[in-house]
Design an enzyme around this catalytic site. Structure first.
Site, PDB file in Angstrom:
ATOM      1  N   GLY A   1      36.716  53.730  19.523  1.00 57.62           N
ATOM      2  CA  GLY A   1      37.969  54.116  20.146  1.00 57.62           C
ATOM      3  C   GLY A   1      38.331  53.135  21.243  1.00 57.62           C
ATOM      4  O   GLY A   1      37.854  52.000  21.261  1.00 57.62           O
ATOM      5  N   CYS A   2      39.162  53.553  22.171  1.00 58.55           N
ATOM      6  CA  CYS A   2      39.602  52.671  23.261  1.00 58.55           C
ATOM      7  C   CYS A   2      38.398  52.034  23.954  1.00 58.55           C
ATOM      8  O   CYS A   2      37.493  52.729  24.416  1.00 58.55           O
ATOM      9  CB  CYS A   2      40.420  53.471  24.280  1.00 58.55           C
ATOM     10  SG  CYS A   2      40.887  52.518  25.738  1.00 58.55           S
ATOM     11  N   PHE A   3      38.384  50.707  24.005  1.00 62.97           N
ATOM     12  CA  PHE A   3      37.183  50.035  24.504  1.00 62.97           C
ATOM     13  C   PHE A   3      36.974  50.180  26.000  1.00 62.97           C
ATOM     14  O   PHE A   3      35.888  49.924  26.504  1.00 62.97           O
ATOM     15  CB  PHE A   3      37.097  48.577  24.076  1.00 62.97           C
ATOM     16  CG  PHE A   3      38.303  47.696  24.329  1.00 62.97           C
ATOM     17  CD1 PHE A   3      39.283  47.986  25.260  1.00 62.97           C
ATOM     18  CD2 PHE A   3      38.447  46.514  23.594  1.00 62.97           C
ATOM     19  CE1 PHE A   3      40.361  47.149  25.478  1.00 62.97           C
ATOM     20  CE2 PHE A   3      39.530  45.663  23.792  1.00 62.97           C
ATOM     21  CZ  PHE A   3      40.482  45.979  24.748  1.00 62.97           C
ATOM     22  N   TRP A   4      37.994  50.612  26.744  1.00 55.93           N
ATOM     23  CA  TRP A   4      37.795  50.838  28.173  1.00 55.93           C
ATOM     24  C   TRP A   4      36.711  51.891  28.407  1.00 55.93           C
ATOM     25  O   TRP A   4      35.799  51.698  29.204  1.00 55.93           O
ATOM     26  CB  TRP A   4      39.083  51.317  28.831  1.00 55.93           C
ATOM     27  CG  TRP A   4      40.239  50.365  28.782  1.00 55.93           C
ATOM     28  CD1 TRP A   4      40.189  49.019  28.530  1.00 55.93           C
ATOM     29  CD2 TRP A   4      41.614  50.681  29.002  1.00 55.93           C
ATOM     30  NE1 TRP A   4      41.446  48.484  28.576  1.00 55.93           N
ATOM     31  CE2 TRP A   4      42.352  49.478  28.872  1.00 55.93           C
ATOM     32  CE3 TRP A   4      42.295  51.860  29.304  1.00 55.93           C
ATOM     33  CZ2 TRP A   4      43.744  49.435  29.029  1.00 55.93           C
ATOM     34  CZ3 TRP A   4      43.674  51.824  29.462  1.00 55.93           C
ATOM     35  CH2 TRP A   4      44.387  50.617  29.329  1.00 55.93           C
ATOM     36  N   GLY A   5      36.832  53.019  27.722  1.00 56.71           N
ATOM     37  CA  GLY A   5      35.889  54.109  27.928  1.00 56.71           C
ATOM     38  C   GLY A   5      34.527  53.824  27.348  1.00 56.71           C
ATOM     39  O   GLY A   5      33.501  54.168  27.955  1.00 56.71           O
TER      40      GLY A   5
END
Length: 327
Positions: free
Chosen positions: A175-179
């Site tokens: 999923g979103c690589f930030w998290g």
């Protein structure tokens, strides 16, 4: 074939020409060998190189038969050239792309170094730039001295191999690589993280990925396997994803949010596949995690690196405290 050293920007044709050669060599040797592998700079997407394809034919026995078959099919056996367990061959015709062929023993140091260097270059854009710049400089200095060119690369290759021996690496799409990055940065044994893009067509950007380039938002983990095992990493990975979801994690929807395990070492694949099979029992829907290796990882722009470390109130689809629940 010219003796003049040449440099070329990356050419997708190299991958196609390798597969033609692999098909040909398979037809000659398939019952006698273990694998045929594209190595060297031409095997690494986006990396400039001398336009000569390097091929390792991996064997465990039957060396005399392999040599005889290659010699009767237009290859000149050149011996080991002083490198143990590596047998060099020169192709005598011009009906295939120019290539260097090595018959190399399974488990040998030379083979392991070839594969480790390739994987390091695929995972690390800094290594790619250093290696590419060095090759261009060496060729510019002397286009005729192949020994000077080969010896000139030794110090950098040795350093890369030494650094790679200290830490393992794997790439995860969740999923979103930030998290995903913020979650794994917390774990003891994970030494460094880097967000980027993988399993798409060539180098890209965040804007292109969001527009549907086909790449995955992913995180490169470098870790100390003496502190954290691949099993524990996968335990944490499953803790933060829905492995049955296709192109969606949390509130994020798109092909870039599909889940995947990338650029693992080949010997890790049986364990990874077995791990997924065991975890499948916990889900009614089939697990939809990609498992692909031998890919080039492209780092994301600087503003995406350690995004949640720089933006404490930034968006995150993951409960960052849930790592405490993984035993």
């Amino acid at each position: 074939m010219s003796n003049t050293l040449r440099y070329s920007n990356y050419n997708p044709l190299w991958k196609e020409e390798f597969h033609k050669l692999k098909t040909h060599l398979d037809s000659l040797l398939t019952t006698l060998i273990i694998d045929i592998v594209h190595v060297g700079s031409t095997s690494v997407e986006s990396l400039g190189a001398k336009p000569i394809i390097d091929i390792d034919v991996i064997f465990s026995e039957n060396l005399e038969f392999i040599i005889k078959i290659l010699e009767t099919n237009n290859y000149l056996y050149e011996g080991t050239k002083g490198i143990e367990d590596r047998h060099a061959f020169k192709y005598l015709k011009d009906d295939f792309y120019e290539h260097h062929l090595y018959v190399i023993k399974q488990g040998s140091d030379n083979l392991n170094n070839h594969l480790t260097l390739k994987r390091a270059l695929q995972n690390n854009s800094k290594y790619r730039k250093q290696y590419q710049d060095l090759k261009q400089s060496l060729i510019k200095h002397s286009k005729q001295d192949r020994e000077f060119y080969t010896n000139g690369k030794t110090s950098l290759i040795t350093r890369i191999l030494k650094e790679e021996s200290l830490m393992k690496s794997i790439i995860l799409g969740g999923g979103c690589f930030w998290g995903v990055e913020a979650y794994f940065k917390q774990l003891e044994g994970v030494s460094t993280t880097e967000v980027g893009y993988i399993n798409g067509n060539g180098e890209t950007s965040y804007k292109e990925v969001c527009a549907g380039s086909g790449h995955v938002e992913a995180v490169l983990l470098r870790y100390d396997e003496e502190v954290i095992s691949i099993k524990k990493i996968l335990d944490h990975f499953f803790n933060i994803i829905d492995p049955t979801s296709i192109n969606k994690q949390g509130n994020d929807v798109g092909v870039q949010y599909r889940t995947g395990i990338y650029n693992y070492q080949p010997e890790q694949l049986p364990f990874i596949e077995n791990y997924i099979t065991v975890r499948q029992k916990e889900y009614q829907k089939p697990i939809r995690i990609e498992t692909v290796t031998n890919l080039t990882f492209y780092p994301a722009e600087d503003n995406h690196q350690d995004y949640l470390g720089k933006n404490q109130n930034g968006y995150c689809h993951i409960d960052l405290n849930s790592h405490k629940n993984v035993k």
